[in-house]
Enzyme design. Structure first.
Site, PDB file in Angstrom:
ATOM      1  N   ASN A   9      -9.379   5.987  18.668  1.00 39.33           N
ATOM      2  CA  ASN A   9      -8.535   6.743  17.729  1.00 39.33           C
ATOM      3  C   ASN A   9      -9.153   6.633  16.333  1.00 39.33           C
ATOM      4  O   ASN A   9      -9.074   5.587  15.711  1.00 39.33           O
ATOM      5  CB  ASN A   9      -7.117   6.143  17.760  1.00 39.33           C
ATOM      6  N   TRP A  10      -9.740   7.733  15.877  1.00 39.20           N
ATOM      7  CA  TRP A  10     -10.439   7.697  14.578  1.00 39.20           C
ATOM      8  C   TRP A  10      -9.485   7.891  13.403  1.00 39.20           C
ATOM      9  O   TRP A  10      -9.887   7.806  12.254  1.00 39.20           O
ATOM     10  CB  TRP A  10     -11.547   8.764  14.544  1.00 39.20           C
ATOM     11  N   HIS A  95       2.119   7.953  18.596  1.00 35.98           N
ATOM     12  CA  HIS A  95       1.483   6.794  17.955  1.00 35.98           C
ATOM     13  C   HIS A  95       2.466   6.202  16.944  1.00 35.98           C
ATOM     14  O   HIS A  95       3.207   6.921  16.285  1.00 35.98           O
ATOM     15  CB  HIS A  95       0.180   7.224  17.262  1.00 35.98           C
ATOM     16  N   GLU A  97       2.145   5.099  14.053  1.00 43.65           N
ATOM     17  CA  GLU A  97       2.051   5.585  12.669  1.00 43.65           C
ATOM     18  C   GLU A  97       2.834   6.880  12.515  1.00 43.65           C
ATOM     19  O   GLU A  97       3.407   7.153  11.463  1.00 43.65           O
ATOM     20  CB  GLU A  97       0.571   5.748  12.275  1.00 43.65           C
ATOM     21  N   GLY A 173      -4.306  -2.609  13.454  1.00 43.95           N
ATOM     22  CA  GLY A 173      -5.013  -2.676  12.178  1.00 43.95           C
ATOM     23  C   GLY A 173      -4.806  -3.981  11.428  1.00 43.95           C
ATOM     24  O   GLY A 173      -5.164  -4.105  10.265  1.00 43.95           O
ATOM     25  N   SER A 212      -5.907  -4.012  17.491  1.00 46.01           N
ATOM     26  CA  SER A 212      -7.011  -4.891  17.104  1.00 46.01           C
ATOM     27  C   SER A 212      -7.902  -5.298  18.282  1.00 46.01           C
ATOM     28  O   SER A 212      -8.353  -6.444  18.362  1.00 46.01           O
ATOM     29  CB  SER A 212      -6.487  -6.127  16.355  1.00 46.01           C
ATOM     30  N   GLY A 233      -8.586   1.489  17.571  1.00 48.43           N
ATOM     31  CA  GLY A 233      -8.601   2.160  16.275  1.00 48.43           C
ATOM     32  C   GLY A 233      -9.847   1.795  15.489  1.00 48.43           C
ATOM     33  O   GLY A 233     -10.933   2.339  15.716  1.00 48.43           O
TER      34      GLY A 233
HETATM   35  C1  PEP Z   1      -4.464   2.271  16.919  1.00 50.56           C
HETATM   36  O1  PEP Z   1      -4.118   2.666  15.818  1.00 50.56           O
HETATM   37  O2  PEP Z   1      -4.245   2.976  17.918  1.00 50.56           O
HETATM   38  C2  PEP Z   1      -5.122   0.972  17.007  1.00 50.56           C
HETATM   39  C3  PEP Z   1      -5.085   0.357  18.143  1.00 50.56           C
HETATM   40  O3  PEP Z   1      -5.710   0.491  15.869  1.00 50.56           O
HETATM   41  P1  PEP Z   1      -6.567  -0.869  15.718  1.00 50.56           P
HETATM   42  O4  PEP Z   1      -7.480  -0.977  16.909  1.00 50.56           O
HETATM   43  O5  PEP Z   1      -7.324  -0.678  14.439  1.00 50.56           O
HETATM   44  O6  PEP Z   1      -5.598  -1.986  15.672  1.00 50.56           O
END
Ligand code: PEP
Length: 251
Positions: A9-10, A95, A97, A173, A212, A233
């Protein structure tokens, strides 16, 4: 036997130049064919990525789609049909967010899940609890409720062509990864909830962990019985790191 999947996921990242660099670095990665790999660039960069990765087995998805199908008067939205027409196969739905920052309710997420399938995309349904909910002992209740909305609205058959990503909000994140045991507990509960409707479908649904995930924790997470890969992410913006996570899923 479920085929592992790793999805990158960019988010709201990238310029034409940095996306071109990322595509180039991905093209030279040794990516295991046993793993289904998809990247989710911003919708501005979808066409660029589709053009750049087409000789590799990397699929492209959208980060969101409209809850409405087709074409028409809906300023700023992009429909599943439009993403499918340019070559996207997947779409992230729900998601955290979007749920927490942009106010998407369980009901809106469920409508988008259906819109995705009607429009020709495979949804990756994202579920997950906040830190407050985890600390209150409500993780399984919250994730169960988010899943139930889609399951009740569209039935178990809708999951034959969908993937579920469990992403604890506190791990996204933040550098704080759920332990493999914490993630497995939730994944097992998700599969059990699906299984109550149809055991065979439940056994076939891929459950990804997100939050993460990095090259150095991926193998341990992916070794758990109900973790079939990852939604990544930050680490998906570094081709070497993403490649290593894909290889961990293939082992
Ligand atoms: C995401 O936002 O889907 C995600 C898993 O982010 P990160 O890997 O940066 O925690």
């Amino acid at each position: 036997m479920r085929r592992p999947m790793v999805a990158g996921n960019w988010k709201m990242n990238g310029t034409r130049a940095s996306v071109a660099e990322l595509i180039e670095s991905l093209r030279v990665q040794a990516l295991p064919v046993s793993v289904e790999i998809a990247v989710f660039p911003s919708c501005l960069h979808v066409a660029q990525v589709l053009g750049g990765v087409d000789d590799k087995h990397v699929a492209v998805g959208a980060q969101d789609c409209a809850a409405q199908n087709g074409f028409g008067a809906l300023t700023g939205e992009v429909s599943a049909e439009q993403f499918a027409e340019v070559g996207c196969e997947w779409v992230l739905v729900g998601h955290s967010e979007r749920r927490l920052v942009l106010g998407e309710t369980d009901e809106v997420v469920s409508r988008k899940f259906l819109a995705a399938q009607v429009g020709g995309l495979k949804p990756v349904l994202c579920l997950g609890e906040t830190l407050e909910e985890r600390e209150a002992g409500r993780t399984l209740e919250v994730v169960g409720r988010q899943l139930a909305q889609v399951l009740d609205d569209h039935g178990i058959a809708a999951f034959e062509s969908a993937v579920i990503a469990y992403e604890p909000v506190w791990a996204i994140g933040s550098g704080l990864t759920a332990t493999p045991e914490q993630a497995q507990e939730v994944h097992a509960a998700i599969r059990e909830q699906l299984s109550r409707q149809d055991r065979q479908v439940a056994e076939g649904v891929r459950l990804l962990y997100g939050g993460s995930v990095k090259a150095d924790n991926a193998a341990e997470l992916f070794s758990m019985a109900d973790i079939d890969g990852g939604l990544v992410g930050g680490a998906s913006l570094k081709a070497n790191e993403f490649g290593a996570i894909c290889r961990a899923a293939g082992n």
